[in-house]
Write a protein that holds these residues in place. Structure first.
Motif, PDB file in Angstrom:
ATOM      1  N   ASN A 206       0.624  -1.257   0.044  1.00 14.56           N
ATOM      2  CA  ASN A 206      -0.001   0.046   0.128  1.00 14.56           C
ATOM      3  C   ASN A 206       0.811   1.277  -0.187  1.00 14.56           C
ATOM      4  OD1 ASN A 206      -2.134  -1.781   0.097  1.00 14.56           O
ATOM      5  ND2 ASN A 206      -3.183  -0.739   1.881  1.00 14.56           N
ATOM      6  N   GLY A 207       1.789   0.969  -0.795  1.00 13.39           N
ATOM      7  CA  GLY A 207       2.687   2.303  -0.925  1.00 13.39           C
ATOM      8  C   GLY A 207       3.685   2.415   0.172  1.00 13.39           C
ATOM      9  N   GLN A 208       3.684   1.606   1.060  1.00 13.87           N
ATOM     10  CA  GLN A 208       4.892   1.704   2.132  1.00 13.87           C
ATOM     11  C   GLN A 208       6.177   0.580   1.904  1.00 13.87           C
ATOM     12  OE1 GLN A 208       5.066   3.333   4.747  1.00 13.87           O
ATOM     13  NE2 GLN A 208       3.093   4.338   4.478  1.00 13.87           N
ATOM     14  N   ARG A 209       7.123   1.393   1.444  1.00 16.47           N
ATOM     15  CA  ARG A 209       8.291   0.491   1.143  1.00 16.47           C
ATOM     16  C   ARG A 209       8.933  -0.159   2.392  1.00 16.47           C
ATOM     17  NH1 ARG A 209      12.597   1.629  -2.729  1.00 16.47           N
ATOM     18  NH2 ARG A 209      13.944  -0.324  -2.811  1.00 16.47           N
ATOM     19  N   LEU A 210       9.268  -1.490   2.090  1.00 16.61           N
ATOM     20  CA  LEU A 210       9.978  -2.328   3.097  1.00 16.61           C
ATOM     21  C   LEU A 210      11.337  -2.495   2.988  1.00 16.61           C
ATOM     22  CD1 LEU A 210       7.064  -5.576   2.934  1.00 16.61           C
ATOM     23  CD2 LEU A 210       7.181  -3.387   4.454  1.00 16.61           C
ATOM     24  N   THR A 211      11.953  -2.343   4.265  1.00 17.85           N
ATOM     25  CA  THR A 211      13.368  -2.633   4.109  1.00 17.85           C
ATOM     26  C   THR A 211      13.730  -3.832   5.155  1.00 17.85           C
ATOM     27  OG1 THR A 211      13.801  -1.282   5.940  1.00 17.85           O
ATOM     28  CG2 THR A 211      13.858  -0.302   3.925  1.00 17.85           C
ATOM     29  N   GLU A 212      15.163  -4.061   5.289  1.00 10.93           N
ATOM     30  CA  GLU A 212      15.397  -5.108   6.186  1.00 10.93           C
ATOM     31  C   GLU A 212      14.854  -4.902   7.622  1.00 10.93           C
ATOM     32  OE1 GLU A 212      19.574  -5.637   5.255  1.00 10.93           O
ATOM     33  OE2 GLU A 212      19.320  -6.703   3.626  1.00 10.93           O
ATOM     34  N   LEU A 213      14.997  -3.480   7.877  1.00 11.79           N
ATOM     35  CA  LEU A 213      14.407  -3.113   9.395  1.00 11.79           C
ATOM     36  C   LEU A 213      12.930  -3.046   9.393  1.00 11.79           C
ATOM     37  CD1 LEU A 213      17.448  -0.830   9.970  1.00 11.79           C
ATOM     38  CD2 LEU A 213      17.224  -3.324  10.663  1.00 11.79           C
ATOM     39  N   SER A 214      12.313  -3.174   8.403  1.00  3.38           N
ATOM     40  CA  SER A 214      10.758  -2.828   8.368  1.00  3.38           C
ATOM     41  C   SER A 214      10.023  -3.780   9.473  1.00  3.38           C
ATOM     42  CB  SER A 214      10.062  -3.058   7.016  1.00  3.38           C
ATOM     43  OG  SER A 214      10.596  -1.922   6.169  1.00  3.38           O
ATOM     44  N   ALA A 215       9.141  -3.464  10.166  1.00  2.00           N
ATOM     45  CA  ALA A 215       8.203  -4.215  11.066  1.00  2.00           C
ATOM     46  C   ALA A 215       6.939  -4.125  10.741  1.00  2.00           C
ATOM     47  CB  ALA A 215       8.335  -3.563  12.495  1.00  2.00           C
ATOM     48  N   ILE A 216       6.459  -5.438  10.698  1.00  2.00           N
ATOM     49  CA  ILE A 216       5.035  -5.834  10.239  1.00  2.00           C
ATOM     50  C   ILE A 216       4.084  -6.325  11.284  1.00  2.00           C
ATOM     51  CG2 ILE A 216       3.172  -6.781   8.899  1.00  2.00           C
ATOM     52  CD1 ILE A 216       5.259  -7.161   6.647  1.00  2.00           C
ATOM     53  N   ARG A 217       3.337  -5.275  12.085  1.00  2.00           N
ATOM     54  CA  ARG A 217       2.571  -5.680  13.497  1.00  2.00           C
ATOM     55  C   ARG A 217       1.346  -5.646  13.344  1.00  2.00           C
ATOM     56  NH1 ARG A 217       6.896  -7.648  13.704  1.00  2.00           N
ATOM     57  NH2 ARG A 217       8.490  -7.382  15.376  1.00  2.00           N
ATOM     58  N   ALA A 218       0.762  -5.524  14.504  1.00  2.00           N
ATOM     59  CA  ALA A 218      -0.958  -5.461  14.564  1.00  2.00           C
ATOM     60  C   ALA A 218      -1.481  -4.778  15.712  1.00  2.00           C
ATOM     61  CB  ALA A 218      -1.523  -6.868  14.625  1.00  2.00           C
ATOM     62  N   ALA A 219      -2.306  -3.755  15.562  1.00  2.00           N
ATOM     63  CA  ALA A 219      -2.991  -3.125  16.593  1.00  2.00           C
ATOM     64  C   ALA A 219      -4.307  -3.290  16.493  1.00  2.00           C
ATOM     65  CB  ALA A 219      -2.620  -1.474  16.201  1.00  2.00           C
ATOM     66  N   GLY A 220      -4.816  -4.205  17.324  1.00  3.21           N
ATOM     67  CA  GLY A 220      -6.120  -4.471  16.970  1.00  3.21           C
ATOM     68  C   GLY A 220      -6.598  -5.463  16.156  1.00  3.21           C
ATOM     69  N   ASP A 221      -7.218  -4.944  15.112  1.00  6.09           N
ATOM     70  CA  ASP A 221      -7.590  -5.648  13.791  1.00  6.09           C
ATOM     71  C   ASP A 221      -6.759  -5.140  12.563  1.00  6.09           C
ATOM     72  OD1 ASP A 221      -9.138  -7.695  14.767  1.00  6.09           O
ATOM     73  OD2 ASP A 221     -10.917  -6.480  14.628  1.00  6.09           O
ATOM     74  N   ALA A 222      -6.092  -4.068  12.839  1.00  6.72           N
ATOM     75  CA  ALA A 222      -5.346  -3.176  11.638  1.00  6.72           C
ATOM     76  C   ALA A 222      -3.997  -3.902  11.655  1.00  6.72           C
ATOM     77  CB  ALA A 222      -5.241  -1.594  12.249  1.00  6.72           C
ATOM     78  N   ILE A 223      -3.254  -3.778  10.420  1.00  3.79           N
ATOM     79  CA  ILE A 223      -2.032  -4.110  10.162  1.00  3.79           C
ATOM     80  C   ILE A 223      -1.198  -3.032  10.306  1.00  3.79           C
ATOM     81  CG2 ILE A 223      -0.411  -5.216   8.448  1.00  3.79           C
ATOM     82  CD1 ILE A 223      -2.613  -7.041   7.797  1.00  3.79           C
ATOM     83  N   LEU A 224      -0.161  -2.770  10.753  1.00  8.69           N
ATOM     84  CA  LEU A 224       0.851  -1.982  10.681  1.00  8.69           C
ATOM     85  C   LEU A 224       2.058  -2.331  10.070  1.00  8.69           C
ATOM     86  CD1 LEU A 224       0.624  -0.561  14.737  1.00  8.69           C
ATOM     87  CD2 LEU A 224      -0.952  -0.063  12.707  1.00  8.69           C
TER      88      LEU A 224
END
Length: 300
Positions: A206-224
């Protein structure tokens, strides 16, 4: 000649007609005797003694007047005190409002300064990564996400199920997830890792560039992604060989995991090859270690 007996005439007076409100005797009594007998008797006794109404003696009149004057004095003093205190309270209220507004302005100014400094640091990091580095500068910038990337690749669109949920065992059961039709952060982690392992050179969600240090987490039902919330549908772009990348991902373990999510939980996904995809640079970069580049011979 015998006369015939005549019926005796009923000369008793006729009984009065019944009152219309005879059936409401209690209510009638209350209306006719609105004042209790005891109160009426006490009132009549005071009238007979001459003690009813306004006091007639001078002493009683003076006492009543003094009481009225005292009551008026108390009311007047209270009103005057309230009028005197009103400007003070209004002034304190305005001062408090001014303090809050000034604090808000300072906080807004600090936020603008932080954003400006953050952008300055990010620009300096990107500029440093673009400097010549023995032919590896572009590769380092690409891997670090410091530059925009465009080229052939694939587009994977993943969306939640249409409000459906299913029960029973599944691939997410061991991770503590409830078996619903919503895509979870760990599902997205598996998808992204599968794209990296399949040969993706750069990935964005969704337009967010990922790097080696990127984190994919959750806040409730939302994906961060890097603490920025995303909403479905999730558009995952990956730069790489558009023919091999899509096939390699679908054949990988993570691609099969996504297929199970589709079959068991109604997760929707579409994968298509693209002649060109464009990925933005990462919004923020964190430099852990850095060394000064050696100047080439002859360089001024």
């Amino acid at each position: 000649m015998c006369g015939m007996s005549q019926p005796p005439h009923n000369r008793s007076p006729a009984s009065p007609p019944a009152r219309p409100d005879a059936s409401m005797s209690l209510l009638t009594h209350v209306m006719d005797h609105s004042l209790d007998e005891g109160y009426a008797e006490a009132s009549a006794r005071r009238e007979a003694d001459g003690t009813a109404g306004v006091p007639r003696s001078l002493k009683a009149k003076l006492g009543l007047a003094a009481g009225l004057v005292l009551a008026a004095l108390v009311v007047t003093l209270g009103a005057a005190e309230a009028r005197m205190a009103a400007p003070v309270l209004a002034k304190e209220r305005h001062e408090l409002i001014d303090r809050v507004e000034r604090a808000d302005q300072r906080a807004d100014g600090l936020e603008r300064d932080i954003e400006r400094l953050r952008k300055n640091v990010a620009d300096r990091q990107r500029a440093a990564l673009k400097q010549p580095g023995g032919g590896q500068g572009e590769l380092v910038a690409l891997l670090a996400g410091a530059t925009e990337v465009r080229g052939p690749g694939i587009k994977l669109v993943v969306d939640d199920a249409k409000g459906s949920s299913s029960n029973g065992g599944g691939p997410r059961e061991s991770s503590g997830f409830s078996d619903t039709g919503r895509l979870r952060d760990r599902d997205m982690q598996k998808i992204v890792n599968g794209l990296w392992q399949s040969g993706a050179e750069a990935v964005s969600i969704n337009g967010q560039r990922l790097t080696e240090l990127s984190a994919i987490r959750a806040a409730g039902d939302a994906i961060l992604v890097d603490n920025k919330p995303l909403v479905p549908p999730y558009e995952v772009l990956a730069v790489g060989d558009k023919k091999r990348l899509g096939t390699a991902f679908q054949d990988s373990a993570d691609g099969q995991y996504l297929h199970v999510l589709q079959e068991s939980y109604g997760i929707r996904s579409t994968l298509s090859a693209q002649d060109e995809v464009r990925l933005p640079a990462a919004s923020s970069l964190t430099v852990r270690t850095a060394t000064a580049a050696e100047q080439q011979k002859g360089a001024s």
